[in-house]
Design a protein around this motif. Structure first.
Motif, PDB file in Angstrom:
ATOM      1  N   GLY A 240     -42.112  36.297  63.073  1.00 42.06           N
ATOM      2  CA  GLY A 240     -42.830  35.963  61.748  1.00 42.06           C
ATOM      3  C   GLY A 240     -44.188  36.735  61.713  1.00 42.06           C
ATOM      4  N   MET A 241     -45.002  36.661  62.764  1.00 42.41           N
ATOM      5  CA  MET A 241     -46.126  37.237  62.588  1.00 42.41           C
ATOM      6  C   MET A 241     -45.964  38.690  62.560  1.00 42.41           C
ATOM      7  SD  MET A 241     -48.889  35.372  62.644  1.00 42.41           S
ATOM      8  CE  MET A 241     -50.157  36.368  63.271  1.00 42.41           C
ATOM      9  N   GLY A 242     -44.982  39.313  63.236  1.00 40.86           N
ATOM     10  CA  GLY A 242     -44.845  40.786  63.381  1.00 40.86           C
ATOM     11  C   GLY A 242     -44.516  41.392  62.102  1.00 40.86           C
ATOM     12  N   ILE A 243     -43.630  40.684  61.278  1.00 43.91           N
ATOM     13  CA  ILE A 243     -43.330  41.067  60.027  1.00 43.91           C
ATOM     14  C   ILE A 243     -44.366  40.995  59.074  1.00 43.91           C
ATOM     15  CG2 ILE A 243     -41.699  40.479  58.011  1.00 43.91           C
ATOM     16  CD1 ILE A 243     -39.433  39.818  59.791  1.00 43.91           C
ATOM     17  N   THR A 244     -44.927  39.721  59.096  1.00 36.59           N
ATOM     18  CA  THR A 244     -45.997  39.423  58.240  1.00 36.59           C
ATOM     19  C   THR A 244     -47.068  40.480  58.317  1.00 36.59           C
ATOM     20  OG1 THR A 244     -45.587  37.229  58.040  1.00 36.59           O
ATOM     21  CG2 THR A 244     -47.784  37.732  57.337  1.00 36.59           C
ATOM     22  N   LEU A 245     -47.562  40.706  59.687  1.00 36.23           N
ATOM     23  CA  LEU A 245     -48.770  41.839  60.096  1.00 36.23           C
ATOM     24  C   LEU A 245     -48.370  43.160  59.535  1.00 36.23           C
ATOM     25  CD1 LEU A 245     -49.918  40.642  63.671  1.00 36.23           C
ATOM     26  CD2 LEU A 245     -51.251  40.398  61.183  1.00 36.23           C
ATOM     27  N   ALA A 246     -47.082  43.424  59.715  1.00 36.13           N
ATOM     28  CA  ALA A 246     -46.679  44.942  59.209  1.00 36.13           C
ATOM     29  C   ALA A 246     -46.976  44.975  57.629  1.00 36.13           C
ATOM     30  CB  ALA A 246     -45.170  45.250  59.666  1.00 36.13           C
ATOM     31  N   VAL A 247     -46.362  44.067  56.890  1.00 36.19           N
ATOM     32  CA  VAL A 247     -46.627  43.900  55.406  1.00 36.19           C
ATOM     33  C   VAL A 247     -48.082  44.031  55.173  1.00 36.19           C
ATOM     34  CG1 VAL A 247     -46.090  42.588  53.396  1.00 36.19           C
ATOM     35  CG2 VAL A 247     -44.422  42.905  55.076  1.00 36.19           C
ATOM     36  N   PHE A 248     -48.870  42.984  55.829  1.00 38.86           N
ATOM     37  CA  PHE A 248     -50.049  43.393  55.351  1.00 38.86           C
ATOM     38  C   PHE A 248     -50.923  44.555  55.755  1.00 38.86           C
ATOM     39  CE2 PHE A 248     -50.069  38.817  54.129  1.00 38.86           C
ATOM     40  CZ  PHE A 248     -50.615  38.696  53.206  1.00 38.86           C
ATOM     41  N   ALA A 249     -50.454  45.241  56.860  1.00 34.72           N
ATOM     42  CA  ALA A 249     -51.257  46.431  57.239  1.00 34.72           C
ATOM     43  C   ALA A 249     -50.707  47.697  56.101  1.00 34.72           C
ATOM     44  CB  ALA A 249     -50.441  46.900  58.590  1.00 34.72           C
ATOM     45  N   LEU A 250     -49.691  47.535  55.464  1.00 36.29           N
ATOM     46  CA  LEU A 250     -49.002  48.318  54.373  1.00 36.29           C
ATOM     47  C   LEU A 250     -49.978  48.166  53.256  1.00 36.29           C
ATOM     48  CD1 LEU A 250     -47.147  50.168  52.959  1.00 36.29           C
ATOM     49  CD2 LEU A 250     -45.864  48.509  52.541  1.00 36.29           C
ATOM     50  N   TYR A 251     -50.242  46.744  52.854  1.00 36.55           N
ATOM     51  CA  TYR A 251     -51.265  46.521  51.743  1.00 36.55           C
ATOM     52  C   TYR A 251     -52.642  47.099  51.980  1.00 36.55           C
ATOM     53  CZ  TYR A 251     -47.444  43.180  50.620  1.00 36.55           C
ATOM     54  OH  TYR A 251     -46.241  42.321  50.405  1.00 36.55           O
ATOM     55  N   TYR A 252     -53.024  47.038  53.062  1.00 31.20           N
ATOM     56  CA  TYR A 252     -54.569  47.336  53.281  1.00 31.20           C
ATOM     57  C   TYR A 252     -54.403  48.911  53.485  1.00 31.20           C
ATOM     58  CZ  TYR A 252     -57.147  43.400  54.427  1.00 31.20           C
ATOM     59  OH  TYR A 252     -58.020  42.018  54.542  1.00 31.20           O
TER      60      TYR A 252
ATOM     61  N   ILE B  71     -57.570  31.086  56.640  1.00 31.20           N
ATOM     62  CA  ILE B  71     -56.909  32.544  57.166  1.00 31.20           C
ATOM     63  C   ILE B  71     -56.301  33.122  56.051  1.00 31.20           C
ATOM     64  CG2 ILE B  71     -55.263  33.551  58.745  1.00 31.20           C
ATOM     65  CD1 ILE B  71     -55.470  31.278  60.638  1.00 31.20           C
ATOM     66  N   SER B  72     -55.397  32.553  55.410  1.00 30.63           N
ATOM     67  CA  SER B  72     -54.634  33.348  54.120  1.00 30.63           C
ATOM     68  C   SER B  72     -55.620  33.823  53.091  1.00 30.63           C
ATOM     69  CB  SER B  72     -53.517  32.630  53.617  1.00 30.63           C
ATOM     70  OG  SER B  72     -54.062  31.164  53.234  1.00 30.63           O
ATOM     71  N   ALA B  73     -56.731  32.931  53.019  1.00 28.55           N
ATOM     72  CA  ALA B  73     -57.604  33.469  51.640  1.00 28.55           C
ATOM     73  C   ALA B  73     -58.474  34.643  52.207  1.00 28.55           C
ATOM     74  CB  ALA B  73     -58.517  32.166  51.500  1.00 28.55           C
ATOM     75  N   LEU B  74     -58.854  34.591  53.575  1.00 27.10           N
ATOM     76  CA  LEU B  74     -59.858  35.513  53.980  1.00 27.10           C
ATOM     77  C   LEU B  74     -58.955  36.999  53.894  1.00 27.10           C
ATOM     78  CD1 LEU B  74     -61.960  33.794  56.528  1.00 27.10           C
ATOM     79  CD2 LEU B  74     -62.454  34.411  54.355  1.00 27.10           C
ATOM     80  N   VAL B  75     -57.739  36.930  54.535  1.00 28.04           N
ATOM     81  CA  VAL B  75     -56.940  38.108  54.555  1.00 28.04           C
ATOM     82  C   VAL B  75     -56.664  38.722  53.486  1.00 28.04           C
ATOM     83  CG1 VAL B  75     -54.740  39.092  55.312  1.00 28.04           C
ATOM     84  CG2 VAL B  75     -56.170  37.589  56.764  1.00 28.04           C
ATOM     85  N   ILE B  76     -56.332  37.893  52.229  1.00 28.17           N
ATOM     86  CA  ILE B  76     -55.827  38.258  50.882  1.00 28.17           C
ATOM     87  C   ILE B  76     -57.130  38.727  50.113  1.00 28.17           C
ATOM     88  CG2 ILE B  76     -54.872  37.471  48.839  1.00 28.17           C
ATOM     89  CD1 ILE B  76     -53.402  35.643  50.275  1.00 28.17           C
ATOM     90  N   THR B  77     -58.035  38.107  50.219  1.00 29.61           N
ATOM     91  CA  THR B  77     -59.308  38.608  49.739  1.00 29.61           C
ATOM     92  C   THR B  77     -60.001  39.767  49.938  1.00 29.61           C
ATOM     93  OG1 THR B  77     -60.200  36.309  49.251  1.00 29.61           O
ATOM     94  CG2 THR B  77     -61.882  37.857  49.099  1.00 29.61           C
ATOM     95  N   GLY B  78     -59.847  40.251  51.286  1.00 28.30           N
ATOM     96  CA  GLY B  78     -60.153  41.466  52.034  1.00 28.30           C
ATOM     97  C   GLY B  78     -59.460  42.523  51.507  1.00 28.30           C
TER      98      GLY B  78
END
Length: 546
Positions: free
Chosen positions: A14-26, A165-172
């Motif tokens: 789960g972490m791998g897929i989520t990190l990949a998606v957020f990396a794309l967003y960033y 954790i989620s709030a800080l990642v999203i806000t960034g």
């Protein structure tokens, strides 16, 4: 139900897929940041977005985590057939474009609050800003609650660390990318959502023996007869008609005032492009809403089959529980990415909306000659601050994540929508009427809701808890007081009102694209009185004991 029943066993998957998606967003956010040079770029993406991308972004912003979790939970917990709900939700963006989207685009405003400020003056703009900040804060709480619940499933952490954790990642990533980054990311997130909802749902329905599994929005119908044997009352309308009318009044009219959808129209490269957003939006939203209902239906069928009753907290995880029960873990991990996309996309729109209200509509009104670089800095500060404040407010959430969202829609329909829509279509609506109608109806909505003065709440049980039933009283009051207050002030302050009327005529005519100003097109009183008369029976019906 224990935590082991709804947690992914392979956390790293789960972490791998989520990190990949957020990396794309960033990555998208960083690229967009390099193209952000002015406040118009930050708040409106430079008015450069095409219809398909904007329709995906608008649909993504509208979906929210409530689509994946909250509404499915209501279907699961209350056995409510929410199919009727999608009809009025799909109406939101077409009505927005029809009633004022194109007009606001011509006027060059940034938000509906900015329009109120231009149309009625600075004081009215501040009032609208206060309402909007409260509305969007309550709306965002529901999104952060949903995201935190997903992180609970993903990491096995308690609610509070998951929220932080989620709030800080999203806000960034939202702060870095601004509106352009948020728009392209929202479009990407909509595609992820559709795939993450519909494809795993097709696999679930296939395993349940559904012949039409290949098209989940309609394929679940094969389960109807079997479900009715176990739950004969599932399709019954369990509440009186006012419950459903209130849903329509609160959610459809509430959407018209929300800035995150209005800004999607305002980011369009032209009015023609803005209008072409509508059919695409209806397609994406229709597929997702019907898919959501099919997921809720499948959840009711599954848990009825195994004889298990879910708590409200567990019901919010129905989508995840179904995938864990029927699909491999890697599919469930991808569904989590879809749920995250749903929550993040709406949070992005809300954060941009709040930042625009604070940085442009409030700070900008105090210092209209502020250099562009300072406007940008205030915008970034507002974006980051919005995320932090929303996180803090979300630390003690309601049991159902959708509660605060419904409440926010009802308040927007009451306090903001009347002065925006009427201000676009009538030159006779003035400062006094807008202030009077918005203040009285907004305070009445808060007083009659179950969260401030419980003894005065409308209805009981679920009707009271969801908070939007009061819209049947306060929305008519908002429209009626805005209209009658404006006409009364016009007589009482004849000299001042005449000057304001002349200014309003020039502005309204220009917003509708007329090159020559006349005194006939939007100056009538009869239709305003007819509108008041139409709201009266709704108000009387809403005042009857529930």
């Amino acid at each position: 139900m224990s935590e082991a029943d709804w947690q992914i066993q392979n956390i790293w998957l789960g972490m791998g897929i989520t990190l990949a998606v957020f990396a794309l967003y960033y990555i998208v956010a960083v690229i967009s940041n390099k193209k952000t040079h002015t406040s118009a770029d930050l708040y409106l993406a430079g008015r450069s977005i095409g219809p398909v991308v904007n329709s995906l972004a608008a649909a993504s912003t509208w979906m929210s985590v409530a689509t994946f979790l909250g509404v499915v939970a209501l279907i699961q917990q209350l056995h409510l057939p929410f199919v009727y709900m999608w009809i009025q939700l799909i109406l939101s963006v077409p009505l927005l474009v029809l009633l004022y989207g194109a007009s606001l685009w011509r006027s060059g405003v940034y938000t509906s609050v900015h329009f109120v400020q231009m149309r009625y003056g600075r004081s009215a703009g501040y009032l609208a800003a206060v309402w909007m900040l409260l509305i969007m804060l309550m709306y965002m709480i529901g999104q952060f609650i949903g995201i935190a619940k997903v992180f609970e499933v993903l990491l096995g952490l308690p609610y509070t660390p998951s929220l932080i954790i989620s709030a800080l990642v999203i806000t960034g990533y939202i702060t870095v990318g601004g509106m352009k980054g948020a728009t392209y990311n929202d479009a990407i997130q909509m595609v992820i959502m559709m795939v993450a909802l519909l494809v795993p749902l097709a696999a679930i329905l296939k395993q349940m023996g559904v012949a039409g599994y290949w098209f989940p929005p309609l394929g679940y119908g094969d389960l109807t007869d079997v479900l009715l044997e176990r739950l004969p009352t599932f399709f019954d309308l369990k509440y009186e008609p006012r419950f459903y009318l209130a849903l329509f009044v609160a959610l459809t009219l509430g959407t018209l005032g929300l800035p995150q959808l209005a800004q999607r129209v305002l980011t369009s490269s032209s009015i023609r492009t803005a209008r072409r957003v509508v059919p695409w939006f209806c397609l994406w939203v229709g597929l997702m809403f019907l898919g959501t209902y099919a997921m809720g239906f499948a959840g009711v069928y599954h848990f009825a089959s195994i004889g298990e009753t879910l708590t409200p907290e567990a019901a919010d995880k129905t989508t995840l529980l179904l995938n864990l029960a029927y699909n491999p873990e890697w599919v469930s991990a991808f569904v989590i990415a879809g749920v995250l996309a749903a929550g993040v996309s709406t949070i992005a729109g809300l954060m941009i909306g709040i930042a625009t209200v604070v940085g442009h509509d409030i700070v900008g009104s105090f210092k209209p000659e502020m250099p562009e670089i300072k406007k940008l800095r205030w915008g970034y500060v507002a974006l980051a601050g919005t995320g932090v404040v929303s996180m803090l407010v979300s630390l003690d959430p309601p049991a159902f994540l959708i509660t605060s969202i419904f409440w926010a829609f009802g308040l927007c329909a009451t306090a903001v929508t009347p002065m925006v829509v009427l201000g676009v279509w009538s030159t006779r609506i003035n400062f006094w009427g807008a202030i009077f109608g918005s203040t009285v109806s907004g305070l009445l909505y808060i007083a009659l809701s179950p969260y401030v003065f419980p003894d005065f709440s409308i209805g009981s049980g679920l009707i009271a808890k969801l908070g939007y039933s009061v819209a049947l009283i306060t929305v008519p009051v908002g429209f009626i007081l805005t209209i009658l207050g404006s006409l009364a002030a016009e007589r009482a302050f004849a000299g001042v009102a005449a000057g304001e009327l002349s200014r309003a005529q020039a502005m309204v005519e220009g917003m509708h694209g007329w090159a020559t100003v006349t005194r006939e097109r939007y100056n009538g009183v009869q239709w305003l009185l007819i509108l008041c008369a139409l709201w009266v029976p709704v108000l009387i019906w809403g005042l009857q004991p529930w």
